[in-house]
Design an enzyme around this catalytic site. Structure first.
Site, PDB file in Angstrom:
ATOM      1  N   GLY A 274       0.717  -1.142   0.026  1.00  0.00           N
ATOM      2  CA  GLY A 274       0.143   0.082   0.026  1.00  0.00           C
ATOM      3  C   GLY A 274       0.732   1.115  -0.033  1.00  0.00           C
ATOM      4  O   GLY A 274       2.028   1.115  -0.262  1.00  0.00           O
TER       5      GLY A 274
ATOM      6  N   GLN B 247     -10.918   7.029  -1.007  1.00  0.00           N
ATOM      7  CA  GLN B 247     -11.825   7.853  -1.846  1.00  0.00           C
ATOM      8  C   GLN B 247     -11.527   9.356  -1.383  1.00  0.00           C
ATOM      9  O   GLN B 247     -11.362  10.174  -2.370  1.00  0.00           O
ATOM     10  CB  GLN B 247     -13.343   7.681  -1.906  1.00  0.00           C
ATOM     11  CG  GLN B 247     -13.720   6.175  -2.332  1.00  0.00           C
ATOM     12  CD  GLN B 247     -14.966   5.626  -2.039  1.00  0.00           C
ATOM     13  OE1 GLN B 247     -15.727   6.596  -1.275  1.00  0.00           O
ATOM     14  NE2 GLN B 247     -15.677   4.754  -2.534  1.00  0.00           N
ATOM     15  N   GLY B 248     -11.552   9.697  -0.003  1.00  0.00           N
ATOM     16  CA  GLY B 248     -11.671  11.111   0.343  1.00  0.00           C
ATOM     17  C   GLY B 248     -10.405  11.833  -0.156  1.00  0.00           C
ATOM     18  O   GLY B 248     -10.636  13.105  -0.640  1.00  0.00           O
ATOM     19  N   GLY B 249      -9.312  11.526   0.320  1.00  0.00           N
ATOM     20  CA  GLY B 249      -8.079  12.389  -0.068  1.00  0.00           C
ATOM     21  C   GLY B 249      -6.924  12.246   0.989  1.00  0.00           C
ATOM     22  O   GLY B 249      -7.142  11.460   1.897  1.00  0.00           O
TER      23      GLY B 249
ATOM     24  N   GLU C  52     -13.947  17.556   5.204  1.00  0.00           N
ATOM     25  CA  GLU C  52     -14.602  16.506   5.449  1.00  0.00           C
ATOM     26  C   GLU C  52     -14.837  16.660   7.135  1.00  0.00           C
ATOM     27  O   GLU C  52     -14.383  17.539   7.782  1.00  0.00           O
ATOM     28  CB  GLU C  52     -13.817  15.107   5.441  1.00  0.00           C
ATOM     29  CG  GLU C  52     -13.608  14.780   4.024  1.00  0.00           C
ATOM     30  CD  GLU C  52     -12.642  13.499   3.819  1.00  0.00           C
ATOM     31  OE1 GLU C  52     -12.083  12.751   4.766  1.00  0.00           O
ATOM     32  OE2 GLU C  52     -12.622  13.169   2.673  1.00  0.00           O
TER      33      GLU C  52
ATOM     34  N   HIS D  14     -16.667   3.236   9.559  1.00  0.00           N
ATOM     35  CA  HIS D  14     -16.838   4.122   8.716  1.00  0.00           C
ATOM     36  C   HIS D  14     -18.557   4.535   8.775  1.00  0.00           C
ATOM     37  O   HIS D  14     -19.262   3.287   8.529  1.00  0.00           O
ATOM     38  CB  HIS D  14     -16.394   3.841   7.335  1.00  0.00           C
ATOM     39  CG  HIS D  14     -16.561   5.194   6.523  1.00  0.00           C
ATOM     40  ND1 HIS D  14     -17.648   5.699   5.926  1.00  0.00           N
ATOM     41  CD2 HIS D  14     -15.557   6.035   6.014  1.00  0.00           C
ATOM     42  CE1 HIS D  14     -17.286   6.917   5.218  1.00  0.00           C
ATOM     43  NE2 HIS D  14     -15.881   6.991   5.228  1.00  0.00           N
TER      44      HIS D  14
ATOM     45  N   ARG E  45     -16.379  10.720  12.834  1.00  0.00           N
ATOM     46  CA  ARG E  45     -17.024   9.389  12.401  1.00  0.00           C
ATOM     47  C   ARG E  45     -17.625   8.425  13.603  1.00  0.00           C
ATOM     48  O   ARG E  45     -18.600   7.820  13.273  1.00  0.00           O
ATOM     49  CB  ARG E  45     -15.941   8.359  11.715  1.00  0.00           C
ATOM     50  CG  ARG E  45     -15.552   9.297  10.487  1.00  0.00           C
ATOM     51  CD  ARG E  45     -14.164   8.409   9.715  1.00  0.00           C
ATOM     52  NE  ARG E  45     -14.006   8.948   8.549  1.00  0.00           N
ATOM     53  CZ  ARG E  45     -12.993   8.584   7.654  1.00  0.00           C
ATOM     54  NH1 ARG E  45     -12.305   7.509   8.222  1.00  0.00           N
ATOM     55  NH2 ARG E  45     -12.855   9.001   6.392  1.00  0.00           N
TER      56      ARG E  45
ATOM     57  N   HIS F  17     -13.666  -0.013   9.108  1.00  0.00           N
ATOM     58  CA  HIS F  17     -12.892   0.930   8.344  1.00  0.00           C
ATOM     59  C   HIS F  17     -11.548   0.834   8.640  1.00  0.00           C
ATOM     60  O   HIS F  17     -10.510   0.783   7.655  1.00  0.00           O
ATOM     61  CB  HIS F  17     -13.653   2.094   8.316  1.00  0.00           C
ATOM     62  CG  HIS F  17     -13.098   3.034   7.119  1.00  0.00           C
ATOM     63  ND1 HIS F  17     -13.050   2.601   5.681  1.00  0.00           N
ATOM     64  CD2 HIS F  17     -12.258   4.190   7.046  1.00  0.00           C
ATOM     65  CE1 HIS F  17     -12.479   3.342   5.153  1.00  0.00           C
ATOM     66  NE2 HIS F  17     -12.086   4.573   5.831  1.00  0.00           N
TER      67      HIS F  17
ATOM     68  N   ARG G 208      -9.640   8.316  14.674  1.00  0.00           N
ATOM     69  CA  ARG G 208      -8.781   8.855  13.355  1.00  0.00           C
ATOM     70  C   ARG G 208      -9.672   9.974  12.730  1.00  0.00           C
ATOM     71  O   ARG G 208     -10.990   9.705  12.461  1.00  0.00           O
ATOM     72  CB  ARG G 208      -8.522   7.797  12.317  1.00  0.00           C
ATOM     73  CG  ARG G 208      -7.770   8.395  11.077  1.00  0.00           C
ATOM     74  CD  ARG G 208      -7.439   7.278  10.018  1.00  0.00           C
ATOM     75  NE  ARG G 208      -8.925   6.833   9.481  1.00  0.00           N
ATOM     76  CZ  ARG G 208      -9.162   6.888   8.308  1.00  0.00           C
ATOM     77  NH1 ARG G 208      -8.483   7.623   7.664  1.00  0.00           N
ATOM     78  NH2 ARG G 208     -10.229   6.320   7.794  1.00  0.00           N
TER      79      ARG G 208
ATOM     80  N   LEU H 199      -3.677   8.664   5.036  1.00  0.00           N
ATOM     81  CA  LEU H 199      -2.682   8.750   3.897  1.00  0.00           C
ATOM     82  C   LEU H 199      -1.587   9.871   4.007  1.00  0.00           C
ATOM     83  O   LEU H 199      -0.585   9.416   3.761  1.00  0.00           O
ATOM     84  CB  LEU H 199      -3.462   9.034   2.653  1.00  0.00           C
ATOM     85  CG  LEU H 199      -4.401   8.136   2.095  1.00  0.00           C
ATOM     86  CD1 LEU H 199      -4.969   8.990   0.590  1.00  0.00           C
ATOM     87  CD2 LEU H 199      -3.874   7.000   1.771  1.00  0.00           C
TER      88      LEU H 199
END
Length: 554
Positions: free
Chosen positions: A33, A66-68, A132, A250, A296, A357, A392, A398
């Protein structure tokens, strides 16, 4: 606090060093990854690197992101704001020094991505910045609309292929780490048929970047390979793990009976989607004044409670008040996937419910990625750095993978360069002869009694979802732990030659670590919600429950 869980040793490695192939490398990276790729790219080009991927290098949680990437980039944003948002989401369990270190290094890592060819979405000539839940500013850099992971992995993989010192081994499963004299020496792997054909990779430094544990649960956004392998092999080798009770769910995973549990990005709510129940009622304001932009854990609990209140299997994301053309352009991947099930996301509500998630806990590391076991490093979701704490913050993962992945690769490379270990063939083969085999450790490992691995795996996933998911209590956690221990009695000491059997052993071990941590933490904090202890306990703020095998010899 150190808590010892009796090591359910697998002892899969029954080999003779003169029969099984040996390979040698300066730095071994386990996991393909973003964290693993970033680590490999950070190793000095003069050193040899082997990068192991459980399946294809393009299949990982990072690829599915997906989000960034969250990073301070806009002119009105500040490091202090990003740090504050991260600490708030982390529920008094973050390491402030680690948070500041990673946040401040974010722009530098973003620039390096651009330099290797990653293309972020733009507005005019500037990078587009989304927002977000939990973030006070627009600071989410994204690509391909809602397929940031696809673009970032493309760029990183292409760069890795350009580096002659990096060898990528796909479809390679790590059975266990090799240890001697209290150090990690590499790994035993399986990458060919027959299934019992093991290979030894001797490495001066080893970096684990194996991702998450989502497949321990029935409902998850994670790919099939997310079975907690890295945490399991590190724990068996003697490395410390911590905070295993903190599993993030999530809030919005696509829920269609018989369909895949695909993630519906946090960015959908960030762009203005409403959460409504089966009656069309927008309920989030009943649970938190931040509504759909609450963190979340808050949103996940609200959804579960609203599902229970309405006696319905899911809730819905509603984008129908938005311009249809904009919706399909902003979320092309989500739009295309939902359309496979006949759902036009611009005209119809999207059925969603929480799913497993992200693991905030994992292998304990310092801010540079060092574990408690010399010569072993870790980065990404399998590691616990102190960035995420109890929960988180969206799109921080990322960022962490980039920053700590880079530190791991750079510093592990330096350690390998100055290593005094003699890696000549003969001493290594002598070292291998010292390792005990499974026959030395257990008498019942050769039982021929058949085991239905699929049935046990499905039972494990179901009981973890029922009792160790969004809402927890002592009775359910105890029941789940007792079931895991019962299954472990006749699974953990088997010698499986199949990946499925090895994965199940890892899943049982990691599940027990999660359940024990959840039982020990008698409070509600971040993603860990105890219905029988609904309040946070101030005495447990900044307190970690830590697990480590005692008395592990080389």
């Amino acid at each position: 606090m150190y808590t010892t869980l009796e090591p359910p040793r697998r002892y899969l490695v029954s080999f003779h060093p003169k029969v099984h192939p040996h390979f040698f490398t300066d730095v071994l990276v386990i996991g393909g990854g973003l964290a693993g790729l970033r680590a490999a790219l950070a190793v000095d080009p003069s050193l040899d690197v082997i990068l192991l991927c459980k399946s294809q290098v393009t299949q990982s949680n990072s690829m599915n992101a997906q989000g960034g990437i969250a990073s301070v980039w806009g002119e009105s944003d500040t490091f202090e704001s990003h740090i504050s948002d991260t600490l708030t989401a982390g529920g008094d369990l973050c390491d402030p020094d680690v948070v500041e270190y990673i946040v401040r290094r974010g722009p530098e890592e973003i620039q390096k991505l651009i330099e290797i060819g990653m293309v972020f979405d733009l507005i005019g000539e500037k990078i587009a910045l989304g927002r977000e839940g939990g973030h006070a500013h627009n600071r989410i850099l994204h690509a391909l609309g809602d397929a940031t992971g696809k673009e970032i992995i493309r760029a990183a993989v292409e760069e890795a292929h350009r580096r002659p010192n990096i060898r990528i081994w796909e479809n390679t499963f790590v059975l266990d780490l090799l240890t001697s004299n209290g150090k990690c020496r590499g790994a035993v792997v399986n990458r060919s048929k027959p299934d019992d054909h093991h290979e030894l990779i001797w490495a001066k430094q080893t970096i684990i970047c194996t991702g998450g544990i989502g497949q321990l649960y029935r409902e998850t956004s994670n790919p099939d390979g997310a079975t907690g392998d890295g945490v399991a092999v590190a724990y068996r080798a003697g490395a410390e793990v911590r905070d295993m009770e903190f599993v993030q769910f999530h809030p919005t995973v696509l829920y269609i009976a018989g369909g895949s549990r695909s993630l519906i990005s946090e960015a959908v709510r960030g762009e203005g989607a409403f959460l409504v129940d089966k009656n069309g009622y927008r309920f989030m304001q009943d649970y938190d004044p931040r509504g759909e932009l609450a963190p979340r854990d808050v949103v996940s609990r609200a959804i579960v409670r609203q599902m229970n209140k309405t006696n319905h299997s899911n809730v819905y994301l509603d984008l129908t008040h938005k311009d249809a053309e904009w919706v399909h352009q902003r979320f092309p991947t989500i739009s295309a996937h939902c359309m496979k099930f006949g759902i036009d996301i611009a005209a119809e509500r999207i059925p969603v419910r929480p799913g497993t998630h992200y693991l905030m806990g994992g292998i304990t590391i310092d801010r540079d990625g060092r574990t408690s076991l010399p010569c072993l490093w870790a980065a990404g979701e399998c590691a616990s750095s102190g960035l995420h704490g109890a929960n988180r913050l969206a799109s921080n993962s990322l960022l962490e993978a980039l920053v700590i992945g880079e530190s791991c690769g750079r510093l592990a490379g330096q350690a390998a360069t100055f290593s005094s270990d003699d890696y000549q063939i003969r001493p290594i083969l002598d070292l291998a002869d010292e390792r005990k085999t499974s026959e030395d450790e257990t008498g019942d490992g050769d039982s021929d009694e058949p085991i239905d691995l699929t049935d046990i795996r499905n039972s494990l996933k179901s009981i973890m979802w029922r009792h160790a998911a969004v809402l927890r209590n002592a009775e359910g956690l105890t029941e789940a732990l007792e079931s895991c221990r019962r299954w472990s009695q006749y699974v953990l000491f088997r010698k499986f030659n199949s990946v499925d059997g090895c994965e199940l052993q890892n899943m049982l071990l990691v599940s027990q670590l999660i359940l024990q941590g959840a039982l020990l933490r008698e409070e509600t904090r971040g993603a860990h919600n105890r219905e029988d202890f609904p309040e946070s306990n101030p005495e447990l703020a900044h307190h970690h429950f830590t697990f480590q095998v005692s008395g592990v010899s080389g």
